[in-house]
Scaffold this active site. Structure first.
Site, PDB file in Angstrom:
ATOM      1  N   HIS A 190       2.989 -16.311  10.378  1.00  0.00           N
ATOM      2  CA  HIS A 190       1.819 -15.549   9.925  1.00  0.00           C
ATOM      3  C   HIS A 190       0.603 -16.330  10.397  1.00  0.00           C
ATOM      4  O   HIS A 190       0.388 -17.470   9.976  1.00  0.00           O
ATOM      5  CB  HIS A 190       1.830 -15.425   8.401  1.00  0.00           C
ATOM      6  CG  HIS A 190       0.649 -14.704   7.838  1.00  0.00           C
ATOM      7  ND1 HIS A 190       0.088 -15.022   6.615  1.00  0.00           N
ATOM      8  CD2 HIS A 190      -0.088 -13.670   8.321  1.00  0.00           C
ATOM      9  CE1 HIS A 190      -0.934 -14.215   6.362  1.00  0.00           C
ATOM     10  NE2 HIS A 190      -1.062 -13.394   7.388  1.00  0.00           N
TER      11      HIS A 190
ATOM     12  N   ASN B 184      -4.874  -6.959  10.367  1.00  0.00           N
ATOM     13  CA  ASN B 184      -6.328  -7.011  10.137  1.00  0.00           C
ATOM     14  C   ASN B 184      -7.008  -6.536  11.407  1.00  0.00           C
ATOM     15  O   ASN B 184      -7.412  -7.355  12.240  1.00  0.00           O
ATOM     16  CB  ASN B 184      -6.791  -8.452   9.844  1.00  0.00           C
ATOM     17  CG  ASN B 184      -6.704  -8.836   8.389  1.00  0.00           C
ATOM     18  OD1 ASN B 184      -5.964  -8.235   7.631  1.00  0.00           O
ATOM     19  ND2 ASN B 184      -7.445  -9.845   7.991  1.00  0.00           N
TER      20      ASN B 184
ATOM     21  N   HIS C 224       0.914  -5.207   3.660  1.00  0.00           N
ATOM     22  CA  HIS C 224       1.065  -6.292   4.641  1.00  0.00           C
ATOM     23  C   HIS C 224       1.748  -7.504   4.036  1.00  0.00           C
ATOM     24  O   HIS C 224       1.973  -8.505   4.718  1.00  0.00           O
ATOM     25  CB  HIS C 224      -0.293  -6.681   5.225  1.00  0.00           C
ATOM     26  CG  HIS C 224      -1.080  -7.674   4.405  1.00  0.00           C
ATOM     27  ND1 HIS C 224      -1.331  -7.524   3.063  1.00  0.00           N
ATOM     28  CD2 HIS C 224      -1.681  -8.843   4.760  1.00  0.00           C
ATOM     29  CE1 HIS C 224      -2.061  -8.548   2.631  1.00  0.00           C
ATOM     30  NE2 HIS C 224      -2.284  -9.366   3.637  1.00  0.00           N
TER      31      HIS C 224
END
EC number: 6.5.1.8
Length: 467
Positions: free
Chosen positions: A251, A335, A390
Site C-alpha cells: 500500500h 485516490n 478501499h
C-alpha cells in the site's frame, strides 16, 4: 462631474473614483455632462470593449474584476439541500462522514455521489466518498496522497517456505518508509515514468522532478505497508489453480511529489472560488475547460502513474531477491479522479479512498496489519458509481488510538494471528480500524471476493507511539 451622478449609475466606491478621473479628462476635451454620462453607461454595459486602452480602460478593468467576483460568487453558491446519495454500511459510518458528504452533495458542479462502508472523516470529501462532477475536478476530492494505491504479487513459493527471519531481512533491505526517505543513490532504481516528457510541461512538475526521482520505489508513513502473507484462492482464478501461495501486498502512494501537487492546486482552486461557503472551502474545484483544471489533471494523472511505479519497483526488488517471477499481479489506485460515463453523462468521478469496481474489474481491499485483505472483482453497481471500499476504514482517529489503546493488547492481537511487525505505531493498530469482515459483508452487491490474503510479516514506518 458630481459624484451623485455616478452613484446613480450604480458604481461602487473604487469605480466611482476611476469614473471621476475619466470624466475630468473628457470634460477637458469639451464634452458635456450628459455626453459623459452616456459614455459611462456604455462602459458599464460592455466593459470588455473599453479595457484594451483609452481614457476609460482603468474603469473598464475594475468593472470586469467586480463582475468576475460576482460570477464566482454565483457559481460557488451551494445548493440549499444535498442531492440524495446511497450509502453502504450506514451502521458502520460515523455522523461526521455523513455531514461531510452532505456538504459535498450541495456543490453546484456535483451530479451524483455514494458513500462506502469504510467511510470516515477526512479533509473536504470524507475518506470512502465517491463524487461525480460535471466539467470540474476537486483536488481534495482526490486527496493529498494522489494515486495512493495497492499492489499484490503472487509468487511461485509455498507460504511456509519463506521463514519469518528471512522475510524480515528482505523487507528491511528492500523497502524504505517515511517522510523524505530514499534509497542510497547506488541502490536507486530507474523507471519509465521518470522519462516522461510530462515532467517538463509545468513549472511545478519541473520543480518536483528531483524529489520524485530521489524517492522512487519507496513508501510513506501512516498506513502504508509492504507485507508477506498467504494468499488463499478457493477457486481457480487469476490464471492460477486453487490453493495457497506466498504473496506480497503493498500500500503506497505518490510520496512528497503528490502531496505538494495537491497543496499547490488546492490553493488555486480556493482562489477560483473566494466566496465558497466555509464548510465547503476544501471542496473548491477547478473547471476542466480552464488552464488550471487542465494543469491539475495532467499533474494528477502523472502522480497516479508515479505511485504505481513505486509499487512496480518494490515488488521487482523483492521478486529479484527471491529469484522468482510473479505468477500473477493485481493493482488499483484508490485516490484519483477518472473520466467516466454515468448514465448518459460524461462526468468526473472522484474516488477518495474508494476502489474502482467496474464489471469484472479486479481490485484489492486490505484489512489491517493483522487482519485479512481481499482480492475482489467488481460488479459495476451504477448507484455506487462502480466503486467499493478501499479498506476497513478507521473507527478511531490517530490521537484517539494513541490515547486509548493498550500496547500489550495490540501485541497480543498480533501474536494470536501469527503476525510479525516491523515498525508500525499504535495509531495503526488493528483495533483502530473497523472489522474488515463487516465492511466486506456490507458491499456484497458491489464486489465478489475471489481470494483472501493473511498478513504474516508486515513492515511500516515507525509510528509516533511504537507498538
Amino acid at each position: 462631474m458630481n459624484g451623485k451622478h455616478l452613484v446613480k449609475l450604480g458604481l461602487e466606491k473604487k469605480a466611482i473614483a476611476l469614473a471621476q478621473t475619466a470624466a475630468a479628462t473628457r470634460e477637458t476635451a469639451g464634452l458635456s455632462r450628459d455626453d459623459i454620462l452616456s459614455e459611462l453607461r456604455a462602459v458599464q454595459q460592455s466593459p470588455a470593449a473599453y479595457a484594451a486602452g483609452g481614457v476609460y480602460a482603468p474603469l473598464a478593468a475594475e468593472l470586469l474584476a467586480q463582475q468576475a467576483i460576482l460570477d464566482a460568487r454565483k457559481g460557488s453558491d451551494l445548493r440549499a439541500q444535498p442531492l440524495p446519495y446511497p450509502t453502504w454500511g450506514a451502521d458502520l459510518i460515523d455522523p461526521g462522514a455523513h455531514r461531510q458528504m452532505d456538504v459535498a452533495m450541495r456543490l453546484p458542479v456535483n451530479r451524483a455521489g455514494a458513500l462506502m462502508p469504510d467511510a470516515h472523516v477526512g479533509y473536504g470529501l470524507p475518506i470512502g466518498g465517491v463524487l461525480a462532477t460535471e466539467n470540474a475536478v476537486i483536488p481534495y476530492g482526490v486527496g493529498v496522497d494522489i494515486g495512493c494505491s495497492m499492489m499484490l504479487s503472487v509468487l511461485p513459493i509455498q507460504p511456509g517456505a519463506l521463514h519469518t527471519d528471512e522475510a524480515t531481512t528482505l523487507l528491511l533491505k528492500h523497502t524504505r518508509f517515511g517522510a523524505g526517505v530514499a534509497f542510497d543513490k547506488r541502490d536507486r532504481q530507474d523507471h519509465d515514468v521518470l522519462h516522461e516528457s510530462t515532467w517538463q510541461d509545468q513549472p511545478i512538475l519541473r520543480h518536483l522532478y528531483d524529489k520524485a526521482a530521489t524517492q522512487i520505489g519507496t513508501s510513506g508513513s501512516g498506513n502504508h505497508f509492504v507485507e508477506f502473507g498467504t494468499l488463499t484462492l478457493p477457486h481457480a482464478d487469476l490464471g492460477l489453480d486453487t490453493g495457497e501461495y506466498l504473496a506480497v501486498l503493498s500500500h503506497s502512494g505518490s510520496r512528497g511529489f503528490g502531496a505538494q501537487v495537491a497543496g499547490h492546486f488546492t490553493g488555486l482552486a480556493e482562489r477560483h472560488h473566494p466566496t465558497l461557503a466555509p464548510e465547503a472551502k476544501k471542496l473548491a474545484w477547478l473547471p476542466l475547460d480552464h488552464e488550471d483544471g487542465q494543469a491539475y489533471w495532467q499533474a494528477m494523472t502523472l502522480a497516479g502513474r508515479y505511485a504505481l511505479a513505486n509499487h512496480d519497483l518494490i515488488h521487482a526488488r523483492l521478486a529479484r531477491a527471491l529469484n522468482v517471477t510473479p505468477l500473477a499481479q493485481v493493482s488499483n489506485s484508490h485516490n484519483l479522479a477518472w473520466k467516466q460515463q454515468v448514465g448518459d453523462q460524461d462526468l468526473i468521478v472522484h474516488r477518495k479512498g474508494a476502489t474502482p469496481a467496474a464489471q469484472g474489474q479486479l481490485g484489492l481491499i486490505p484489512g489491517s496489519m493483522a487482519d485479512p485483505g481481499y482480492v475482489v472483482r467488481g460488479l459495476g453497481h451504477p448507484g455506487a458509481l462502480a466503486s467499493a471500499s478501499h479498506g476497513a476504514g478507521r473507527q478511531l482517529g490517530r490521537k484517539a488510538a494513541i490515547g486509548t489503546l493498550n500496547k500489550k493488547d495490540v501485541q497480543a492481537y498480533l501474536t494470536t494471528r501469527g503476525v510479525t511487525l516491523i515498525g508500525g505505531g499504535i495509531d495503526e493498530a488493528p483495533q483502530a480500524y473497523k472489522r474488515i469482515q463487516d465492511v466486506i459483508a456490507r458491499q456484497d452487491d458491489l464486489v465478489d471476493v475471489i481470494a483472501s490474503f493473511q498478513p504474516r510479516v508486515v513492515r511500516m514506518d515507525t509510528g509516533s507511539e511504537d507498538i
